[in-house]
Design a protein around this motif. Structure first.
Motif, PDB file in Angstrom:
ATOM      1  N   TYR A 217      32.618  54.933  60.127  1.00 14.22           N
ATOM      2  CA  TYR A 217      31.685  55.605  60.999  1.00 14.22           C
ATOM      3  C   TYR A 217      30.784  56.675  60.197  1.00 14.22           C
ATOM      4  O   TYR A 217      29.958  57.046  60.532  1.00 14.22           O
ATOM      5  CB  TYR A 217      32.355  56.353  62.137  1.00 14.22           C
ATOM      6  CG  TYR A 217      33.084  55.381  62.840  1.00 14.22           C
ATOM      7  CD1 TYR A 217      32.291  54.858  64.112  1.00 14.22           C
ATOM      8  CD2 TYR A 217      34.186  54.748  63.039  1.00 14.22           C
ATOM      9  CE1 TYR A 217      32.912  53.928  65.102  1.00 14.22           C
ATOM     10  CE2 TYR A 217      34.957  53.866  63.907  1.00 14.22           C
ATOM     11  CZ  TYR A 217      34.237  53.622  64.742  1.00 14.22           C
ATOM     12  OH  TYR A 217      34.840  52.785  65.900  1.00 14.22           O
ATOM     13  N   ALA A 218      31.496  57.119  59.219  1.00 15.25           N
ATOM     14  CA  ALA A 218      30.867  58.154  58.523  1.00 15.25           C
ATOM     15  C   ALA A 218      29.738  57.858  57.725  1.00 15.25           C
ATOM     16  O   ALA A 218      29.584  56.717  56.807  1.00 15.25           O
ATOM     17  CB  ALA A 218      31.789  58.631  57.323  1.00 15.25           C
ATOM     18  N   ALA A 219      28.356  58.589  57.626  1.00 14.35           N
ATOM     19  CA  ALA A 219      27.455  58.143  56.931  1.00 14.35           C
ATOM     20  C   ALA A 219      27.467  58.298  55.500  1.00 14.35           C
ATOM     21  O   ALA A 219      28.242  59.236  54.892  1.00 14.35           O
ATOM     22  CB  ALA A 219      25.955  58.897  57.406  1.00 14.35           C
ATOM     23  N   PRO A 220      26.721  57.042  54.696  1.00 13.35           N
ATOM     24  CA  PRO A 220      27.070  57.420  53.178  1.00 13.35           C
ATOM     25  C   PRO A 220      26.327  58.601  52.326  1.00 13.35           C
ATOM     26  O   PRO A 220      27.188  58.992  51.587  1.00 13.35           O
ATOM     27  CB  PRO A 220      25.946  56.232  52.737  1.00 13.35           C
ATOM     28  CG  PRO A 220      25.224  55.857  53.921  1.00 13.35           C
ATOM     29  CD  PRO A 220      25.935  56.138  55.037  1.00 13.35           C
ATOM     30  N   GLU A 221      25.460  59.198  52.991  1.00 13.97           N
ATOM     31  CA  GLU A 221      24.972  60.396  52.543  1.00 13.97           C
ATOM     32  C   GLU A 221      25.891  61.615  52.630  1.00 13.97           C
ATOM     33  O   GLU A 221      26.181  62.460  51.735  1.00 13.97           O
ATOM     34  CB  GLU A 221      23.715  60.721  53.027  1.00 13.97           C
ATOM     35  CG  GLU A 221      23.652  61.317  54.355  1.00 13.97           C
ATOM     36  CD  GLU A 221      23.629  60.081  55.438  1.00 13.97           C
ATOM     37  OE1 GLU A 221      23.395  60.823  56.673  1.00 13.97           O
ATOM     38  OE2 GLU A 221      23.579  59.140  55.051  1.00 13.97           O
ATOM     39  N   TYR A 222      26.755  61.490  53.658  1.00 18.11           N
ATOM     40  CA  TYR A 222      27.750  62.543  54.147  1.00 18.11           C
ATOM     41  C   TYR A 222      28.888  62.464  53.038  1.00 18.11           C
ATOM     42  O   TYR A 222      29.543  63.513  52.812  1.00 18.11           O
ATOM     43  CB  TYR A 222      27.978  62.345  55.638  1.00 18.11           C
ATOM     44  CG  TYR A 222      29.294  63.315  56.085  1.00 18.11           C
ATOM     45  CD1 TYR A 222      29.340  64.635  55.715  1.00 18.11           C
ATOM     46  CD2 TYR A 222      30.196  62.573  56.746  1.00 18.11           C
ATOM     47  CE1 TYR A 222      30.471  65.258  55.928  1.00 18.11           C
ATOM     48  CE2 TYR A 222      31.383  63.759  57.387  1.00 18.11           C
ATOM     49  CZ  TYR A 222      31.511  64.809  56.881  1.00 18.11           C
ATOM     50  OH  TYR A 222      32.716  65.432  57.390  1.00 18.11           O
ATOM     51  N   VAL A 223      29.421  61.084  53.049  1.00 20.69           N
ATOM     52  CA  VAL A 223      30.495  60.840  52.201  1.00 20.69           C
ATOM     53  C   VAL A 223      30.285  61.407  50.599  1.00 20.69           C
ATOM     54  O   VAL A 223      31.354  61.762  49.978  1.00 20.69           O
ATOM     55  CB  VAL A 223      30.902  59.200  52.286  1.00 20.69           C
ATOM     56  CG1 VAL A 223      31.766  58.924  51.118  1.00 20.69           C
ATOM     57  CG2 VAL A 223      31.180  58.817  53.621  1.00 20.69           C
ATOM     58  N   ALA A 224      28.945  60.853  50.507  1.00 15.38           N
ATOM     59  CA  ALA A 224      28.647  61.128  48.902  1.00 15.38           C
ATOM     60  C   ALA A 224      28.410  62.872  48.704  1.00 15.38           C
ATOM     61  O   ALA A 224      28.965  63.155  47.403  1.00 15.38           O
ATOM     62  CB  ALA A 224      27.272  60.513  48.532  1.00 15.38           C
TER      63      ALA A 224
END
Length: 341
Positions: A217-224
């Motif tokens: 569910y977590a957006a890629p830009e947030y994870v990165a």
């Protein structure tokens, strides 16, 4: 219990109430300048009686730090959110602060809280015993039709759009997932968990924080980067749409579909593979089309992943807003109702 034990217990509850009340007041002032809907204060004994001493058989859903119980308080059916781990204290206070600001038919109403325990306990309006995750994944549950799934998607889109646009500073949820959606009354879908929610600071367009949430569910830009805004919620909502369409969980899709010849972890990749193969009908949850898939239904169903994959765009700037999504889903729901009538 003798007199001295009762007195120690009473003093302990008073100390906890004062400590927790101080923390909560500070959060209210910081988050909303102390302005919120009125909520009630309940005693620890009232909550204990309401849940039959937190009977495990009364659990509606559980997450990492809390259990949500069905209960009866003063002859009224309620839902009680009890945090079970010290790590959940922050989430408990956060949920009180944000839930107490909400006035929306698709957000579970916060009635009050108990501050006499080590961790805050929350009392909401009643919720049915099934979460959306239960309704999608539990084999014994009644099938959710296409119109029912579109209605749920529309209602949750409306709730998230309210978080993003209904306040002076947009609120980002970070907890959008099928197990955090419950039902009230006549199957009205409602969000209830705000333990990770944050308001975007005035004059800013994004927030930076440690990465939290649920895989898939977590957006890629947030994870990165640890940086997120409203578009991060849109990404999570896209995953939710694919769950509604496919009946599969957000991650480890290989373990749910033996027909895949190579490892596929994300639900997004699973859908893309089948669309590229022109195997669209194979990704649809069989419960949606128990008998015949009409051309009109297929057209409606094809719009579902198209919308979801827009939400799951790798670039946050290319994702639609929740306002746009709510409008599109409302139109899809109305169209589906006409087809099924």
């Amino acid at each position: 219990m003798n007199f001295f034990s009762k007195e120690r217990n009473r003093r302990r509850k008073e100390e906890l109430f004062i400590r927790n009340g101080k923390i909560l007041l500070e959060r209210f002032i910081k988050s909303c300048n102390g302005k919120c809907n009125p909520i009630r204060s309940f005693s620890a004994e009232e909550i204990k009686i309401a849940t039959n001493n937190y009977d495990p058989q009364n659990i509606i859903t559980k997450d990492g730090y809390y259990n949500l119980y069905e209960g009866f308080l003063q002859d009224r059916q309620v839902s009680v959110m009890k945090f079970t781990d010290e790590g959940g204290a922050e989430g408990g206070f956060n949920t009180i602060v944000f839930a107490s600001q909400m006035r929306h038919k698709n957000i579970l109403k916060l009635i009050g809280c108990c501050l006499e325990s080590q961790l805050p306990t929350l009392v909401f309006e009643s919720a049915q015993r099934l979460t959306l995750a239960n309704r999608i994944y539990s084999p014994g549950e009644p099938h959710l039709s296409l119109t029912e799934r579109l209605k749920i998607a529309m209602e949750i889109a409306n709730a998230i759009a309210y978080l993003h646009c209904g306040f002076p500073r947009p609120i980002v949820s970070r907890t959008i997932k099928s197990s955090n959606i419950v039902f009230h009354g006549e199957n009205i879908a409602k969000l209830f968990d705000f333990e990770l929610s944050m308001s975007i600071p005035e004059g800013e367009t994004e927030i930076e924080d440690s990465v939290k949430g649920t895989d898939g569910y977590a957006a890629p830009e947030y994870v990165a980067t640890g940086i997120f805004n409203e578009m991060s919620d849109v990404y999570g909502f896209g995953t939710l749409l694919l769950e509604l369409l496919t009946g599969k969980r957000a991650i480890n899709v290989n373990g749910q579909d033996e027909s895949l010849e190579h490892r596929v972890v994300s639900l997004q990749d699973y859908v893309k593979i089948h669309i590229a193969r022109n195997d669209f009908t194979k990704i649809i949850d069989p419960k949606i089309v128990a008998t015949v898939l009409t051309p009109e239904m297929e057209e409606q169903l094809q719009a579902f992943p198209e919308l979801a994959l827009k939400c799951l765009n790798w670039s946050a700037g290319d994702r639609p807003t929740m306002i746009d999504l709510a409008k599109q889903l409302r139109n899809m729901y109305k169209s589906a109702c006409q087809i099924m009538s």
